[in-house]
Design a protein around this motif. Structure first.
Motif, PDB file in Angstrom:
ATOM      1  N   THR A  24       0.832  -1.204   0.000  1.00 33.10           N
ATOM      2  CA  THR A  24       0.000   0.000   0.000  1.00 33.10           C
ATOM      3  C   THR A  24       0.866   1.252   0.000  1.00 33.10           C
ATOM      4  O   THR A  24       0.580   2.226  -0.713  1.00 33.10           O
ATOM      5  CB  THR A  24      -0.933   0.007   1.223  1.00 33.10           C
ATOM      6  OG1 THR A  24      -1.732  -1.176   1.217  1.00 33.10           O
ATOM      7  CG2 THR A  24      -1.845   1.222   1.205  1.00 33.10           C
ATOM      8  N   ALA A  25       1.935   1.234   0.775  1.00 30.52           N
ATOM      9  CA  ALA A  25       2.823   2.396   0.843  1.00 30.52           C
ATOM     10  C   ALA A  25       3.474   2.668  -0.505  1.00 30.52           C
ATOM     11  O   ALA A  25       3.602   3.830  -0.913  1.00 30.52           O
ATOM     12  CB  ALA A  25       3.890   2.167   1.917  1.00 30.52           C
ATOM     13  N   ARG A  26       3.888   1.614  -1.213  1.00 25.45           N
ATOM     14  CA  ARG A  26       4.463   1.819  -2.546  1.00 25.45           C
ATOM     15  C   ARG A  26       3.475   2.532  -3.446  1.00 25.45           C
ATOM     16  O   ARG A  26       3.822   3.476  -4.162  1.00 25.45           O
ATOM     17  CB  ARG A  26       4.844   0.474  -3.173  1.00 25.45           C
ATOM     18  CG  ARG A  26       6.081  -0.161  -2.620  1.00 25.45           C
ATOM     19  CD  ARG A  26       6.605  -1.231  -3.565  1.00 25.45           C
ATOM     20  NE  ARG A  26       5.598  -2.221  -3.917  1.00 25.45           N
ATOM     21  CZ  ARG A  26       5.378  -3.348  -3.253  1.00 25.45           C
ATOM     22  NH1 ARG A  26       6.090  -3.606  -2.166  1.00 25.45           N
ATOM     23  NH2 ARG A  26       4.463  -4.196  -3.642  1.00 25.45           N
ATOM     24  N   ARG A  27       2.242   2.062  -3.429  1.00 25.21           N
ATOM     25  CA  ARG A  27       1.226   2.637  -4.316  1.00 25.21           C
ATOM     26  C   ARG A  27       0.890   4.076  -3.913  1.00 25.21           C
ATOM     27  O   ARG A  27       0.897   4.990  -4.748  1.00 25.21           O
ATOM     28  CB  ARG A  27      -0.038   1.786  -4.272  1.00 25.21           C
ATOM     29  CG  ARG A  27      -1.141   2.278  -5.217  1.00 25.21           C
ATOM     30  CD  ARG A  27      -2.414   1.475  -5.054  1.00 25.21           C
ATOM     31  NE  ARG A  27      -3.063   1.719  -3.765  1.00 25.21           N
ATOM     32  CZ  ARG A  27      -3.206   0.794  -2.817  1.00 25.21           C
ATOM     33  NH1 ARG A  27      -2.747  -0.427  -2.991  1.00 25.21           N
ATOM     34  NH2 ARG A  27      -3.820   1.101  -1.676  1.00 25.21           N
ATOM     35  N   GLU A  28       0.622   4.273  -2.638  1.00 30.97           N
ATOM     36  CA  GLU A  28       0.141   5.575  -2.192  1.00 30.97           C
ATOM     37  C   GLU A  28       1.238   6.639  -2.214  1.00 30.97           C
ATOM     38  O   GLU A  28       0.988   7.789  -2.583  1.00 30.97           O
ATOM     39  CB  GLU A  28      -0.445   5.457  -0.785  1.00 30.97           C
ATOM     40  CG  GLU A  28      -1.650   4.521  -0.672  1.00 30.97           C
ATOM     41  CD  GLU A  28      -2.841   5.038  -1.457  1.00 30.97           C
ATOM     42  OE1 GLU A  28      -2.970   6.264  -1.614  1.00 30.97           O
ATOM     43  OE2 GLU A  28      -3.646   4.196  -1.919  1.00 30.97           O
ATOM     44  N   LEU A  29       2.449   6.255  -1.811  1.00 29.56           N
ATOM     45  CA  LEU A  29       3.538   7.234  -1.794  1.00 29.56           C
ATOM     46  C   LEU A  29       3.942   7.640  -3.204  1.00 29.56           C
ATOM     47  O   LEU A  29       4.393   8.761  -3.416  1.00 29.56           O
ATOM     48  CB  LEU A  29       4.742   6.669  -1.037  1.00 29.56           C
ATOM     49  CG  LEU A  29       4.596   6.649   0.486  1.00 29.56           C
ATOM     50  CD1 LEU A  29       5.665   5.751   1.111  1.00 29.56           C
ATOM     51  CD2 LEU A  29       4.696   8.054   1.054  1.00 29.56           C
ATOM     52  N   GLY A  30       3.788   6.729  -4.171  1.00 35.11           N
ATOM     53  CA  GLY A  30       4.066   7.095  -5.549  1.00 35.11           C
ATOM     54  C   GLY A  30       3.116   8.154  -6.052  1.00 35.11           C
ATOM     55  O   GLY A  30       3.458   8.968  -6.924  1.00 35.11           O
ATOM     56  N   ILE A  35       1.608  11.705   2.075  1.00 34.32           N
ATOM     57  CA  ILE A  35       0.577  10.973   2.816  1.00 34.32           C
ATOM     58  C   ILE A  35       1.074  10.667   4.227  1.00 34.32           C
ATOM     59  O   ILE A  35       2.261  10.389   4.441  1.00 34.32           O
ATOM     60  CB  ILE A  35       0.191   9.676   2.067  1.00 34.32           C
ATOM     61  CG1 ILE A  35      -1.063   9.044   2.676  1.00 34.32           C
ATOM     62  CG2 ILE A  35       1.348   8.696   2.060  1.00 34.32           C
ATOM     63  CD1 ILE A  35      -1.617   7.897   1.831  1.00 34.32           C
ATOM     64  N   THR A  36       0.174  10.732   5.209  1.00 34.96           N
ATOM     65  CA  THR A  36       0.555  10.477   6.598  1.00 34.96           C
ATOM     66  C   THR A  36       0.491   8.988   6.906  1.00 34.96           C
ATOM     67  O   THR A  36      -0.145   8.208   6.181  1.00 34.96           O
ATOM     68  CB  THR A  36      -0.380  11.225   7.563  1.00 34.96           C
ATOM     69  OG1 THR A  36      -1.706  10.653   7.464  1.00 34.96           O
ATOM     70  CG2 THR A  36      -0.436  12.708   7.235  1.00 34.96           C
ATOM     71  N   LEU A  37       1.134   8.591   8.000  1.00 38.70           N
ATOM     72  CA  LEU A  37       1.098   7.192   8.418  1.00 38.70           C
ATOM     73  C   LEU A  37      -0.322   6.770   8.799  1.00 38.70           C
ATOM     74  O   LEU A  37      -0.708   5.615   8.588  1.00 38.70           O
ATOM     75  CB  LEU A  37       2.051   6.958   9.577  1.00 38.70           C
ATOM     76  CG  LEU A  37       3.543   7.108   9.262  1.00 38.70           C
ATOM     77  CD1 LEU A  37       4.378   6.771  10.484  1.00 38.70           C
ATOM     78  CD2 LEU A  37       3.958   6.241   8.081  1.00 38.70           C
ATOM     79  N   GLU A  39      -3.055   7.843   7.407  1.00 36.83           N
ATOM     80  CA  GLU A  39      -3.750   7.613   6.139  1.00 36.83           C
ATOM     81  C   GLU A  39      -3.302   6.303   5.503  1.00 36.83           C
ATOM     82  O   GLU A  39      -4.106   5.570   4.926  1.00 36.83           O
ATOM     83  CB  GLU A  39      -3.505   8.782   5.193  1.00 36.83           C
ATOM     84  CG  GLU A  39      -4.188  10.071   5.627  1.00 36.83           C
ATOM     85  CD  GLU A  39      -3.727  11.281   4.835  1.00 36.83           C
ATOM     86  OE1 GLU A  39      -4.514  12.229   4.706  1.00 36.83           O
ATOM     87  OE2 GLU A  39      -2.565  11.284   4.354  1.00 36.83           O
ATOM     88  N   LEU A  40      -2.011   6.008   5.634  1.00 36.75           N
ATOM     89  CA  LEU A  40      -1.506   4.740   5.114  1.00 36.75           C
ATOM     90  C   LEU A  40      -2.104   3.548   5.849  1.00 36.75           C
ATOM     91  O   LEU A  40      -2.416   2.523   5.238  1.00 36.75           O
ATOM     92  CB  LEU A  40       0.023   4.693   5.210  1.00 36.75           C
ATOM     93  CG  LEU A  40       0.805   5.371   4.089  1.00 36.75           C
ATOM     94  CD1 LEU A  40       2.296   5.351   4.395  1.00 36.75           C
ATOM     95  CD2 LEU A  40       0.539   4.681   2.760  1.00 36.75           C
ATOM     96  N   ALA A  41      -2.238   3.684   7.165  1.00 34.09           N
ATOM     97  CA  ALA A  41      -2.832   2.599   7.941  1.00 34.09           C
ATOM     98  C   ALA A  41      -4.254   2.331   7.471  1.00 34.09           C
ATOM     99  O   ALA A  41      -4.644   1.173   7.252  1.00 34.09           O
ATOM    100  CB  ALA A  41      -2.818   2.943   9.433  1.00 34.09           C
ATOM    101  N   ARG A  42      -5.034   3.384   7.292  1.00 37.75           N
ATOM    102  CA  ARG A  42      -6.409   3.203   6.817  1.00 37.75           C
ATOM    103  C   ARG A  42      -6.439   2.581   5.434  1.00 37.75           C
ATOM    104  O   ARG A  42      -7.230   1.673   5.159  1.00 37.75           O
ATOM    105  CB  ARG A  42      -7.142   4.548   6.807  1.00 37.75           C
ATOM    106  CG  ARG A  42      -7.510   5.070   8.188  1.00 37.75           C
ATOM    107  CD  ARG A  42      -8.539   6.179   8.097  1.00 37.75           C
ATOM    108  NE  ARG A  42      -8.029   7.340   7.375  1.00 37.75           N
ATOM    109  CZ  ARG A  42      -7.374   8.348   7.941  1.00 37.75           C
ATOM    110  NH1 ARG A  42      -7.129   8.325   9.251  1.00 37.75           N
ATOM    111  NH2 ARG A  42      -6.972   9.379   7.228  1.00 37.75           N
ATOM    112  N   ALA A  43      -5.568   3.052   4.541  1.00 35.85           N
ATOM    113  CA  ALA A  43      -5.528   2.512   3.180  1.00 35.85           C
ATOM    114  C   ALA A  43      -5.104   1.048   3.170  1.00 35.85           C
ATOM    115  O   ALA A  43      -5.499   0.275   2.297  1.00 35.85           O
ATOM    116  CB  ALA A  43      -4.582   3.336   2.310  1.00 35.85           C
ATOM    117  N   SER A  44      -4.293   0.660   4.172  1.00 30.04           N
ATOM    118  CA  SER A  44      -3.820  -0.728   4.272  1.00 30.04           C
ATOM    119  C   SER A  44      -4.824  -1.635   4.949  1.00 30.04           C
ATOM    120  O   SER A  44      -4.645  -2.860   4.970  1.00 30.04           O
ATOM    121  CB  SER A  44      -2.496  -0.779   5.049  1.00 30.04           C
ATOM    122  OG  SER A  44      -1.512   0.016   4.439  1.00 30.04           O
TER     123      SER A  44
END
Length: 215
Positions: A24-30, A35-37, A39-44
């Motif tokens: 998820t981090a690869r996709r979202e950070l690209g 993006i905040t951690l 937001e990453l947790a929710r997306a994951s």
């Protein structure tokens, strides 16, 4: 006596969570390096505590992504290396080997602006950049590519174009396959279009899986 059996699913679940967070981090950070951690947790699909259990902070997460990208790029380079083939074919193989890991590549370049730092990203990408420059240098020496630019400069230009093509895939303007990109890279390197298409078609027949035959 039942404790070890009870812990095993938790270990598998932890590995699964870690892999999902990194993917998820690869996709979202690209797409959004800021993006905040949370937001990453929710997306994951995990709670904040789970993410922080694997990665205590943003730096730890980014370094894990950097190491993962570095290993993937090195593996792709090894698989795609063709030092004995003509330079134009070696360049096509290089593109086909790198294209599947292009999102990691693009993500690293995005993170270079503020998180990992340009020097760390350059360290990770150095083997790929050196390989591309070596292929171009060999091709210029053999007369396959014109020598109007130094190999390292030409390689940097091809890299920028490839990243732009990755962006076009993400916006739906380009199909997610390597052949058109390989043709574009060869043409930009100085190979006539007709020859570039023949080379790419020939290399694609070797490196791309064949479509299943209809029954």
């Amino acid at each position: 006596m039942t404790k070890p059996a009870a812990r095993q699913p938790l270990r598998r679940n932890a590995r699964s969570n870690r892999a999902r967070i990194l993917a998820t981090a690869r996709r979202e950070l690209g797409q959004n390096p800021d993006i905040t951690l949370e937001e990453l947790a929710r997306a994951s699909g995990v709670v904040r505590r789970t993410l922080f259990g694997h990665f205590p902070g943003r730096d730890a997460l980014l370094e894990a992504l950097a190491e993962e990208a570095s290993e993937t790029l090195r593996s792709a380079l090894t698989a795609g290396a063709r030092p004995a083939e003509p330079a134009e074919r070696a360049l096509a193989h290089f593109v086909f080997s790198m294209w599947p890991v292009g999102d990691r590549y693009r993500m690293l370049l995005a993170l270079a602006r503020r998180d990992l730092g340009v020097e760390r990203v350059a360290e990770i990408l150095a083997p790929a950049r050196a390989e591309a420059a070596a292929i171009l240098e060999r091709g210029q020496r053999d007369g396959v590519f014109p020598a109007h630019l130094p190999p390292a400069v030409l390689s940097a230009g091809l890299e920028a174009m490839t990243v732009a093509l990755l962006e076009a895939v993400n916006t739906g303007e380009l199909d997610d396959e390597g052949a058109p990109v390989a043709v574009a890279v060869l043409v930009a390197a100085g190979v006539p279009e007709d020859k570039a298409r023949r080379v790419v078609d020939d290399v694609a027949s070797v490196v791309l899986p064949e479509a299943p035959t209809p029954e």
